[in-house]
Design a protein around this motif. Structure first.
Motif: not given
Length: 544
Positions: A98, A101-102, A106, A222, A226
């Protein structure tokens, strides 16, 4: 540890009145007990391999031995640092996907791994700096100063909106962790009563285990949320505040107080923690050590090359090298795959089983450390680890039945973790300050733990595992130097069984090293140990 205990023939104290008073000069709470004097004789000989045995102490069956209780609150506060250590080991286990990705990286396994393990660099620097900080500031102030990078690093990581921010946050956390891993064993060894130094010292390992378990529990949401990673990183800052506040009420090391000339404060701490009968003898021991090695004179890193400091530093470094190359983190890595084979597909759940085994072993160490002694526990631990590795290697090499192979692998894995946490985990960090001189204890510990961080194959989180086309696979996202370039490469060439056999062989080597290179330190004050092992001491037996 750090990753990596109990009552020795006690003299029952006579409980009079428990009072809680605050000494405004020291700004600390004290818990007062009355004690019967310790009547055992020790001869500070020049022997290098064996310390003299103390005389058996008489027990009063009508009294309860609670001589550990006055020091317990102070040790417990210090052990909160190990809780933070364990928490930060596991906190990025689930959320790293996560986070990647944020924050926009990623799929880049190198950057994902860097986010998880960059605090090793910080921990190395923290370990190197810790010795000088302890010598100048004392344990209490160093603890409080060290909470700054721990709190700030956690907050920066929690609110990070770029890769640079979370890397800086993790680095600062590592800096604080590096100082604490050195500081906690020193503090406990210098504050705890001699008879209970091993048992109280095992709280380091227990704190680490509880921190890992707590982080794994908090990681579970988690998988569906996310943004949960920010919450658990904010939570990571809370123990730092409690540690800073708690240390305001904890005592300072009486040995450091004496070293900097605060004699009255040192006597007060000894009286409150060890009993009034110990004050005079302890001060005499401190004075004897000071007169013989000039402990009040500033020490330098180059003195690690001189005897007897070089011997203690070598033992510390060697113990950590053997601890890591006995395969603890390699076993943790493959444990996830082992649990997958029997249907446990949750990485957090598999890690939780391992964490519970680790915790159970630490509880056993708490009971056995002062009863059986450090050396015996370390030897037994490595022998148990060797047996576990050979069991798994045989199960893999000679598969009679697939289900039996899987069950033996799980049994061997849990047995390995359990036996590791009984001795190889807690004893390694505890015995090094016991064998170190008062003058160089901080720097010897700093050196030993810097070796630990260099050779430590950091538990690689997260481990993505499953099956594809009937074959088991695992993707490790951290490119740690030793694991990435050595361990996994060996597994690819030789297979799991030969590598596990190698781990078992190193464990046997470690048991042999512990047998012939260490001395037993249970039941001895730090000054007695130092005088017995230092051939340059002008011996004066004050307990005759």
């Amino acid at each position: 540890m750090w990753v990596p205990t109990v009552l020795p023939r006690p003299v029952p104290p006579v409980l009079s009145v428990i009072t809680s008073s605050r000494n405004p000069k020291q700004n600390s709470f004290h818990f007062r007990f009355s004690y019967r004097p310790l009547n055992f004789k020790v001869s500070a000989t020049k022997q290098q391999q064996q310390l003299p045995e103390p005389k058996a102490e008489k027990k009063n069956p009508s009294s309860s031995d609670i001589g550990w209780l006055p020091a317990f609150p102070h040790v417990l506060i210090a052990s909160m640092s190990n809780f933070l250590f364990g928490y930060h080991i596991g906190v990025m286990n689930g959320p790293i996907v996560s986070v990647a990705k944020e924050l926009g990286f990623e799929g880049n396994s190198i950057l994902e791994g860097l986010v998880v393990s960059i605090f090793i660099a910080g921990a190395f620097l923290g370990s190197v700096a810790s010795g000088s900080l302890v010598d100048k500031l004392g344990c209490r102030r160093t603890f409080q100063l060290d909470t700054i990078p721990l709190i700030v690093g956690a907050l920066i990581s929690a609110q990070a909106h770029s890769l640079d921010e979370i890397l800086w946050g993790r680095f600062l956390v590592g800096l604080g962790i590096g100082v604490n891993t050195v500081l906690v064993p020193i503090y406990i060894s210098e504050v705890a009563p001699t008879k209970y130094r091993g048992s109280l010292g095992t709280l380091c390992q227990i704190g680490t285990c509880l921190g890992i378990i707590a982080s794994l529990f908090l990681d579970i949401p988690s998988e569906t949320d996310p943004h949960w990673w920010r919450t658990i990183l904010y939570i990571a800052s809370a123990p730092g505040f409690f540690l800073a506040l708690g240390m305001q009420f904890a005592v300072e090391s009486p040995r450091w107080l004496y070293k900097v000339g605060r004699l009255d404060d040192a006597k007060t701490v000894i009286r409150n923690l060890w009993g009034s009968s110990e004050v005079e003898m302890a001060i005499q021991d401190f004075q004897s050590v000071t007169e013989n090695n000039g402990v009040n004179v500033g020490s330098g890193w180059l003195e690690l090359l001189e005897e007897p400091h070089s011997r203690a530093a070598f033992i510390g470094g060697a113990l950590f090298v053997l601890q890591q190359f006995a395969g603890i983190n390699g076993v943790l890595y493959f444990s996830s795959l082992t649990f997958t084979d029997v249907g446990i597909t949750s990485g957090s759940l598999a890690s939780l089983f391992v964490g519970l085994a680790n915790f159970a072993g630490a509880l056993c160490a708490l009971y056995l450390m002062d009863k059986e002694g450090r050396q015996k526990l370390l030897i037994g631990s490595y022998l148990g680890m060797a047996f576990s590795m050979f069991l798994i290697a045989c199960a893999i090499s000679f598969p009679v039945d697939e289900e039996l192979t899987h069950n033996l692998s799980i049994l061997g894995t849990l047995m390995y973790i359990f036996t590791f946490s009984i001795g190889a985990g807690p004893v390694t960090g505890l015995i090094i300050p016991e064998l170190s001189s008062a003058k160089m204890r901080g720097k010897i510990m700093g050196f030993s733990f810097s070796v630990h961080w260099v050779v430590w194959p950091y538990p690689m989180f997260p481990i993505r595992f499953g099956r594809e086309n009937g074959k088991r696979y695992s993707t490790i996202v951290v490119c740690n130097f030793l694991v990435g370039l050595l361990f996994l490469h060996l597994v690819e060439i030789f297979g799991v069984a030969p590598v596990y056999t190698g781990f078992g062989s190193v464990s046997l080597l470690a048991a042999t090293y512990a047998k012939y290179s260490l001395v037993e330190t249970k039941g001895r004050s730090l000054e007695e140990i130092e005088m017995s092992l230092n051939s340059n001491f002008s011996v004066r037996d004050k307990r005759q």
